[in-house]
Scaffold this active site. Structure first.
Site, PDB file in Angstrom:
ATOM      1  N   THR A  13      19.534 106.960  33.916  1.00 42.66           N
ATOM      2  CA  THR A  13      18.907 107.755  34.973  1.00 42.66           C
ATOM      3  C   THR A  13      17.686 107.047  35.526  1.00 42.66           C
ATOM      4  O   THR A  13      17.501 106.959  36.747  1.00 42.66           O
ATOM      5  CB  THR A  13      18.508 109.150  34.451  1.00 42.66           C
ATOM      6  OG1 THR A  13      19.660 109.811  33.937  1.00 42.66           O
ATOM      7  CG2 THR A  13      17.913 109.999  35.557  1.00 42.66           C
ATOM      8  N   ASP A  67      10.473 108.855  33.447  1.00 45.20           N
ATOM      9  CA  ASP A  67      11.475 108.517  32.440  1.00 45.20           C
ATOM     10  C   ASP A  67      12.604 109.538  32.481  1.00 45.20           C
ATOM     11  O   ASP A  67      12.496 110.577  33.146  1.00 45.20           O
ATOM     12  CB  ASP A  67      10.826 108.497  31.049  1.00 45.20           C
ATOM     13  CG  ASP A  67      11.533 107.556  30.079  1.00 45.20           C
ATOM     14  OD1 ASP A  67      12.677 107.160  30.363  1.00 45.20           O
ATOM     15  OD2 ASP A  67      10.933 107.223  29.038  1.00 45.20           O
ATOM     16  N   GLY A  68      13.678 109.246  31.799  1.00 45.89           N
ATOM     17  CA  GLY A  68      14.763 110.197  31.628  1.00 45.89           C
ATOM     18  C   GLY A  68      14.599 110.904  30.299  1.00 45.89           C
ATOM     19  O   GLY A  68      13.616 110.724  29.579  1.00 45.89           O
ATOM     20  N   ASP A  70      17.194 113.030  27.006  1.00 47.77           N
ATOM     21  CA  ASP A  70      18.514 113.446  26.524  1.00 47.77           C
ATOM     22  C   ASP A  70      18.679 114.963  26.583  1.00 47.77           C
ATOM     23  O   ASP A  70      19.775 115.468  26.795  1.00 47.77           O
ATOM     24  CB  ASP A  70      18.727 112.944  25.100  1.00 47.77           C
ATOM     25  CG  ASP A  70      18.615 111.434  25.022  1.00 47.77           C
ATOM     26  OD1 ASP A  70      19.324 110.755  25.761  1.00 47.77           O
ATOM     27  OD2 ASP A  70      17.790 110.936  24.231  1.00 47.77           O
ATOM     28  N   LYS A  80      14.168 112.520  23.313  1.00 49.32           N
ATOM     29  CA  LYS A  80      14.404 111.201  23.887  1.00 49.32           C
ATOM     30  C   LYS A  80      14.835 110.242  22.776  1.00 49.32           C
ATOM     31  O   LYS A  80      14.667 110.533  21.608  1.00 49.32           O
ATOM     32  CB  LYS A  80      13.144 110.674  24.572  1.00 49.32           C
ATOM     33  CG  LYS A  80      12.771 111.466  25.819  1.00 49.32           C
ATOM     34  CD  LYS A  80      11.523 110.926  26.505  1.00 49.32           C
ATOM     35  CE  LYS A  80      11.619 109.447  26.789  1.00 49.32           C
ATOM     36  NZ  LYS A  80      12.813 109.093  27.583  1.00 49.32           N
ATOM     37  N   GLY A  82      17.995 108.361  23.070  1.00 46.74           N
ATOM     38  CA  GLY A  82      19.415 108.022  23.131  1.00 46.74           C
ATOM     39  C   GLY A  82      19.660 106.552  23.406  1.00 46.74           C
ATOM     40  O   GLY A  82      20.645 105.977  22.959  1.00 46.74           O
ATOM     41  N   GLU A  89       8.619 104.357  24.361  1.00 47.03           N
ATOM     42  CA  GLU A  89       8.529 105.428  25.359  1.00 47.03           C
ATOM     43  C   GLU A  89       7.400 106.394  25.015  1.00 47.03           C
ATOM     44  O   GLU A  89       6.651 106.832  25.890  1.00 47.03           O
ATOM     45  CB  GLU A  89       9.861 106.174  25.447  1.00 47.03           C
ATOM     46  CG  GLU A  89      10.954 105.367  26.134  1.00 47.03           C
ATOM     47  CD  GLU A  89      12.319 106.022  26.028  1.00 47.03           C
ATOM     48  OE1 GLU A  89      13.158 105.761  26.909  1.00 47.03           O
ATOM     49  OE2 GLU A  89      12.556 106.784  25.067  1.00 47.03           O
TER      50      GLU A  89
END
Length: 209
Positions: A13, A67-68, A70, A80, A82, A89
């Site tokens: 993403t 950021d993306g 999960d 987060k 994944g 991060e």
């Protein structure tokens, strides 16, 4: 905005976000930004897209991290890791004035753990003992693998994916995990996110605390 130090997340993403940011830099819409990468994967993509990159040691204060995630709960706590970059991060997120998470609708849950296990980065030699500890507090645990070997993080550690089921009190669980010497970091990001942008087939929602 121009003149920002940006934390650059990790994952499929965020890659779309980085492509758009790179276009804005290339066109001159955004100027004099510096990106701080959370993973080797993101660093390689940023270089490929000619996005300006700096060292975290030179820019320890970050204006905004995107950021993306999960999984996201109703209180904007997230899981987060994944992609395996949860340690970097979280370091970057903690150094940021604001954190924005970008996800699609499938990642949103009432409670964390409904859809995703908690990635836990552990020292290699402590992987068995920490796995046993996680089982003792109610998790089913799997050591993350690649095709042929154990998955290795950028810092040379292993990841245990710990499925606790529904997590109604992520803060309490995070405190337990923080006390374990063999656990380097975990994928519970509690009270760290300012906004979550959620995309669905119909619209885009911005969730705020």
């Amino acid at each position: 905005k121009s003149d920002m130090v940006l934390g650059l997340g990790t994952g499929s993403t965020f890659n779309f976000v980085l492509e758009i940011l790179s276009e804005k830099v290339k066109s001159g819409e955004i100027k004099d930004v510096i990106g701080i990468s959370t993973s080797t994967q993101t660093l390689e993509l940023a270089r490929k897209l000619n996005f300006p990159i700096g060292k975290f040691s030179d820019h320890p204060k970050i204006d905004l991290t995107i950021d993306g995630a999960d999984e996201v709960d109703e209180k904007l706590n997230v899981i987060k890791g994944g992609g395996g970059a949860l340690l970097h991060e979280k370091i970057i997120a903690q150094a940021s004035k604001k954190v924005i998470i970008v996800v699609d609708q499938s990642k949103v849950s009432k409670y964390l753990g409904e859809k995703w296990a908690v990635p836990i980065e552990v020292i290699q030699k402590a992987s068995v003992s920490e796995s046993e500890y996680l089982k003792s507090i109610g998790a089913s645990v799997e050591l993350r693998k690649t095709e042929n070997n154990n998955f290795i993080t950028d810092e040379g550690n292993y990841i245990l994916d710990a499925d606790f089921g529904v997590i109604k009190n992520p803060k309490k669980l995070a405190k337990k995990l923080n006390k374990r010497a063999g656990i380097v970091e975990h994928g519970l990001f509690v009270n760290m996110v300012d906004h979550v942008i959620v995309a669905s087939d119909k619209d885009i929602q911005i969730l705020t605390k």
